[in-house]
Design a protein around this motif. Sequence first.
Motif, PDB file in Angstrom:
ATOM      1  N   PRO A 191      -4.037   3.723  -7.179  1.00  0.00           N
ATOM      2  CA  PRO A 191      -3.565   4.353  -5.946  1.00  0.00           C
ATOM      3  C   PRO A 191      -4.698   5.164  -5.328  1.00  0.00           C
ATOM      4  O   PRO A 191      -5.589   5.638  -6.049  1.00  0.00           O
ATOM      5  N   THR A 231       0.839  -1.206   0.000  1.00  0.00           N
ATOM      6  CA  THR A 231       0.000   0.000   0.000  1.00  0.00           C
ATOM      7  C   THR A 231       0.870   1.252   0.000  1.00  0.00           C
ATOM      8  O   THR A 231       0.630   2.206  -0.738  1.00  0.00           O
ATOM      9  N   PHE A 276      -8.229   2.096   1.610  1.00  0.00           N
ATOM     10  CA  PHE A 276      -7.047   1.474   1.012  1.00  0.00           C
ATOM     11  C   PHE A 276      -7.383   0.153   0.322  1.00  0.00           C
ATOM     12  O   PHE A 276      -7.034  -0.034  -0.846  1.00  0.00           O
ATOM     13  N   ASN A 312       1.209   3.965  -3.097  1.00  0.00           N
ATOM     14  CA  ASN A 312       0.672   5.311  -2.872  1.00  0.00           C
ATOM     15  C   ASN A 312       1.758   6.367  -2.688  1.00  0.00           C
ATOM     16  O   ASN A 312       1.588   7.514  -3.116  1.00  0.00           O
ATOM     17  N   ALA A 371      -5.164   9.717   1.122  1.00  0.00           N
ATOM     18  CA  ALA A 371      -4.432  10.255  -0.026  1.00  0.00           C
ATOM     19  C   ALA A 371      -3.573  11.439   0.408  1.00  0.00           C
ATOM     20  O   ALA A 371      -2.409  11.575   0.010  1.00  0.00           O
ATOM     21  N   THR A 389      -4.531   8.024  -4.269  1.00  0.00           N
ATOM     22  CA  THR A 389      -4.383   9.411  -4.708  1.00  0.00           C
ATOM     23  C   THR A 389      -5.233   9.718  -5.935  1.00  0.00           C
ATOM     24  O   THR A 389      -5.602  10.869  -6.166  1.00  0.00           O
ATOM     25  N   TYR A 408      -0.385  10.284   2.221  1.00  0.00           N
ATOM     26  CA  TYR A 408       0.714   9.826   1.369  1.00  0.00           C
ATOM     27  C   TYR A 408       1.362  10.981   0.609  1.00  0.00           C
ATOM     28  O   TYR A 408       2.572  10.959   0.350  1.00  0.00           O
TER      29      TYR A 408
END
Length: 287
Positions: free
Chosen positions: A259, A48, A250, A52, A270, A261, A273
Amino acid sequence: MPESGARAGTGLAEATEREFPVPTPLDGHGPARIIAMANQKGGVGKTTTTINLGAALAEYGRRVLLVDFDPQGAASAGLGINAHELDRTIYNLLMEPRSDVREIIERTTVENLDVVPANIDLSAAEVQLVNEVAREQALARVLRPVQDDYDVILIDCQPSLGLLTVNALAAAHGVLIPLEAEFFALRGVALLVETIEKVQERINPRLRIDGILATMVDLRTLHSREVIERVQQAFGEKVFDTMISRTVKFPDASVASEPITSYAPSHPGAEAYRRLARELVARGDAA
C-alpha cells in the motif's frame, strides 16, 4: 501541483477543507460493516482504493478483511500474494458450501489487514453459479462466519455488472464508487446506480451508496474541475470531501506490492487515503 484531498480551484465552489478527527481506538472488534468497491468501468482506481483505504483503516487500529473479487487478482498481487500459486481461493469458497473462509485468509505485511485472495479461477464462478439456488447470496454465505472478527470488510469488485458484482452488492451494507475525473467515466454511473437500486429492491434492502470518490484528479485542468462540479451537482453530499490526485506513486507502490501508506508514508497520496479513512469513520460508514 495540488495535493490529494484538495478542493480548491477555479470553477469549484470555494470551501474550507474540513478536517476529520483521528478515529478513537476500539474496545473490541466486529461485527464488520461490509463495503463493496464498485464501478463497471475499469481503470478508475477500485483496486488502488481498496488496498490503500484498507491499509489506512488498519493503521487506525481497525481489523480489515479485503476480499479480492476480481479474477485478475490485482488486489491480492498488490498486497504481495501470488494467488496463482494457491490451491484454494475465493472461487473454492463460492463453489463449496461447506468450506470455511478462515482456511484461505492470508495475512499481509500490514498489521490488522488480511485478504481473501482470488485468481483467474474466479472467472468460471459466474457461469457455474447461474444454476445454483440463491446464486446472488453465495458471497454473503462465505463471509458470514468471519463478520464478527473484523471491523470492516472491503470487496474489490471486477469491472462489470455481472453476477459476481451482484453477489458483492447482496453481501454489502454500502457501496463506495471510485470515479475517475473525466467525462466518459460519468456516463456509466447512472447504470451502476440503477443496478444498486435493483439489488436494494429485490435482494438487499439494507444496501446504500456510501459515497462517490473522485480519483485521478488533477485540479490544474479545467476538465477535472468541470467533472468534479458535475459530480457534486448530481450527487451532492454523497460525494466524498476527500479526492485522490493522479500520481505515479500509486503504480510504483503496486509494483512493490505494498500500500502507498507503507511504500511512501508521507506522500500526499498516502495522506489522502488516511483522510478518506477518517472521513468514512466520521460519516458513520466504518467503525
